[in-house]
Design a protein around this motif. Structure first.
Motif, PDB file in Angstrom:
ATOM      1  N   GLU A  22     -17.935   2.820  10.384  1.00 29.55           N
ATOM      2  CA  GLU A  22     -18.491   4.176  10.532  1.00 29.55           C
ATOM      3  C   GLU A  22     -17.441   5.145  11.049  1.00 29.55           C
ATOM      4  O   GLU A  22     -17.282   6.258  10.510  1.00 29.55           O
ATOM      5  N   LEU A  23     -16.697   4.749  12.063  1.00 28.48           N
ATOM      6  CA  LEU A  23     -15.708   5.640  12.655  1.00 28.48           C
ATOM      7  C   LEU A  23     -14.493   5.837  11.750  1.00 28.48           C
ATOM      8  O   LEU A  23     -13.851   6.892  11.787  1.00 28.48           O
ATOM      9  N   ALA A  24     -14.178   4.838  10.932  1.00 28.94           N
ATOM     10  CA  ALA A  24     -13.061   4.984   9.988  1.00 28.94           C
ATOM     11  C   ALA A  24     -13.329   6.104   8.997  1.00 28.94           C
ATOM     12  O   ALA A  24     -12.400   6.796   8.553  1.00 28.94           O
ATOM     13  N   GLU A  25     -14.588   6.289   8.648  1.00 33.95           N
ATOM     14  CA  GLU A  25     -14.964   7.383   7.756  1.00 33.95           C
ATOM     15  C   GLU A  25     -14.934   8.733   8.486  1.00 33.95           C
ATOM     16  O   GLU A  25     -14.620   9.761   7.886  1.00 33.95           O
ATOM     17  N   ARG A  26     -15.223   8.721   9.763  1.00 34.90           N
ATOM     18  CA  ARG A  26     -15.337   9.963  10.535  1.00 34.90           C
ATOM     19  C   ARG A  26     -13.991  10.474  11.029  1.00 34.90           C
ATOM     20  O   ARG A  26     -13.770  11.683  11.117  1.00 34.90           O
ATOM     21  N   ASP A 250     -14.997   2.538  19.819  1.00 42.42           N
ATOM     22  CA  ASP A 250     -14.801   3.981  19.913  1.00 42.42           C
ATOM     23  C   ASP A 250     -13.482   4.329  20.590  1.00 42.42           C
ATOM     24  O   ASP A 250     -12.875   5.374  20.300  1.00 42.42           O
ATOM     25  N   GLU A 251     -13.014   3.476  21.477  1.00 42.96           N
ATOM     26  CA  GLU A 251     -11.755   3.742  22.159  1.00 42.96           C
ATOM     27  C   GLU A 251     -10.588   3.820  21.172  1.00 42.96           C
ATOM     28  O   GLU A 251      -9.649   4.598  21.362  1.00 42.96           O
ATOM     29  N   ILE A 252     -10.635   3.018  20.113  1.00 41.36           N
ATOM     30  CA  ILE A 252      -9.561   3.047  19.119  1.00 41.36           C
ATOM     31  C   ILE A 252      -9.505   4.405  18.426  1.00 41.36           C
ATOM     32  O   ILE A 252      -8.426   4.931  18.131  1.00 41.36           O
ATOM     33  N   ALA A 253     -10.682   4.986  18.183  1.00 36.36           N
ATOM     34  CA  ALA A 253     -10.746   6.281  17.509  1.00 36.36           C
ATOM     35  C   ALA A 253     -10.342   7.433  18.422  1.00 36.36           C
ATOM     36  O   ALA A 253      -9.973   8.505  17.940  1.00 36.36           O
ATOM     37  N   ALA A 254     -10.393   7.224  19.735  1.00 33.89           N
ATOM     38  CA  ALA A 254     -10.151   8.301  20.700  1.00 33.89           C
ATOM     39  C   ALA A 254      -8.678   8.462  21.038  1.00 33.89           C
ATOM     40  O   ALA A 254      -8.332   8.969  22.115  1.00 33.89           O
ATOM     41  N   LEU A 255      -7.796   8.097  20.127  1.00 30.77           N
ATOM     42  CA  LEU A 255      -6.351   8.198  20.357  1.00 30.77           C
ATOM     43  C   LEU A 255      -5.910   9.596  20.810  1.00 30.77           C
ATOM     44  O   LEU A 255      -5.044   9.698  21.696  1.00 30.77           O
ATOM     45  N   PRO A 256      -6.448  10.693  20.249  1.00 34.42           N
ATOM     46  CA  PRO A 256      -6.008  12.013  20.731  1.00 34.42           C
ATOM     47  C   PRO A 256      -6.208  12.220  22.228  1.00 34.42           C
ATOM     48  O   PRO A 256      -5.414  12.913  22.873  1.00 34.42           O
TER      49      PRO A 256
END
Length: 276
Positions: A22-26, A250-256
């Protein structure tokens, strides 16, 4: 909600895979790492099928008669290498191949279990291979699944002595009632209750020394919890704002947010599996 929590406690890997997809798409900036993580879960999930008994994990490297380093190196690490070579970024692929071909893999994993210094790529291989076993051995539920062990003021995991990876605010189930804050272990994924306004790195509790940073537009359920005393930080996830969130993913997606924290001169208490 209780049925869902019970399912996650029994096997957290499917919901982690689903959230990663899901997050890979977002979040295009994190798509490659999320796809890699999604594939890694298929290699890591079989650790749950081991017929092993819970035992103390801190500094042991063994649990219920299982030699974790040997088992991880022989049964999980080769799959981690295969998935990384297929799905990972070039720098990670090349480094993983080099480590796999040149290192004593059992010793490598044992060094990680013993908290000895390793390169980032060695840490990635050892952690991706051994942490699922530590999680399977843990007597506590996995993230989002209940109370966890210990709690209060300990900045180290009461189950294995590991440092926290992240924290999250749980959903209380009652209107107008805030859920407790949990820390999640970076080694065995145990959860334990921790004070809401206390640094998870050094225990500082003076509010003016604990800056909070957020980016509401892209990450409304995530914040940076920093500390001016020890100059450490971790990411905190508010499950009240996004009930579908799986903090480890979710932590992986929060790189910024990680990049922003570093620009403030802060160092993460524990980098995540992907090194951020």
């Amino acid at each position: 909600m209780q049925i869902m929590e019970a399912a996650i406690a029994a096997n957290p890997w499917p919901i982690r895979r689903e959230r990663a997809a899901e997050l890979a798409e977002r979040y295009p900036h994190a798509e490659e790492m999320l796809r890699l993580y999604q594939a890694l879960t298929l290699v890591q999930e079989p650790a749950l099928q081991l017929e092993i008994s819970p035992s103390p994990l801190a500094g042991e490297g063994r649990g219920g008669g299982l030699d974790i380093a040997d088992f991880a190196a022989r049964n999980i690490l080769p799959g981690v290498v295969d998935v990384t070579v297929e799905m990972g970024p070039r720098a990670l692929r090349d480094a993983v191949i080099n480590v796999f071909c040149s290192a004593d893999l059992v010793q490598l994993v044992q060094h990680w279990l013993d908290r000895q210094p390793l390169s980032p790529f060695e840490t990635y291989l050892a952690r991706a291979s051994a942490s699922p076993l530590l999680e399977a051995l843990s007597v506590s539920p996995s993230p989002l699944a209940g109370e966890g062990r210990g709690g209060g003021s300990s900045t180290k995991c009461p189950n294995c002595g590991g440092l926290p990876q992240l924290s999250y605010f749980a959903v209380s189930g009652e209107a107008l009632v805030s859920g407790p804050r949990y820390l999640v272990c970076s080694r065995c994924a145990n959860n334990w209750v921790f004070s809401r306004m206390t640094c998870a790195g050094c225990g500082e509790s003076t509010g003016t020394k604990l800056p909070i940073y957020q980016e509401q537009e892209r990450f409304p359920h995530v914040r940076v919890d920093g500390c001016q005393t020890c100059r450490k930080y971790l990411l905190t996830f508010d499950l009240r704002r996004d009930t579908r969130a799986v903090p480890i993913v979710d932590e992986i997606a929060a790189l910024p947010l990680d990049l922003f924290a570093r620009n403030q001169g802060l160092t993460k208490i524990t980098p995540n599996l992907m090194g951020n």
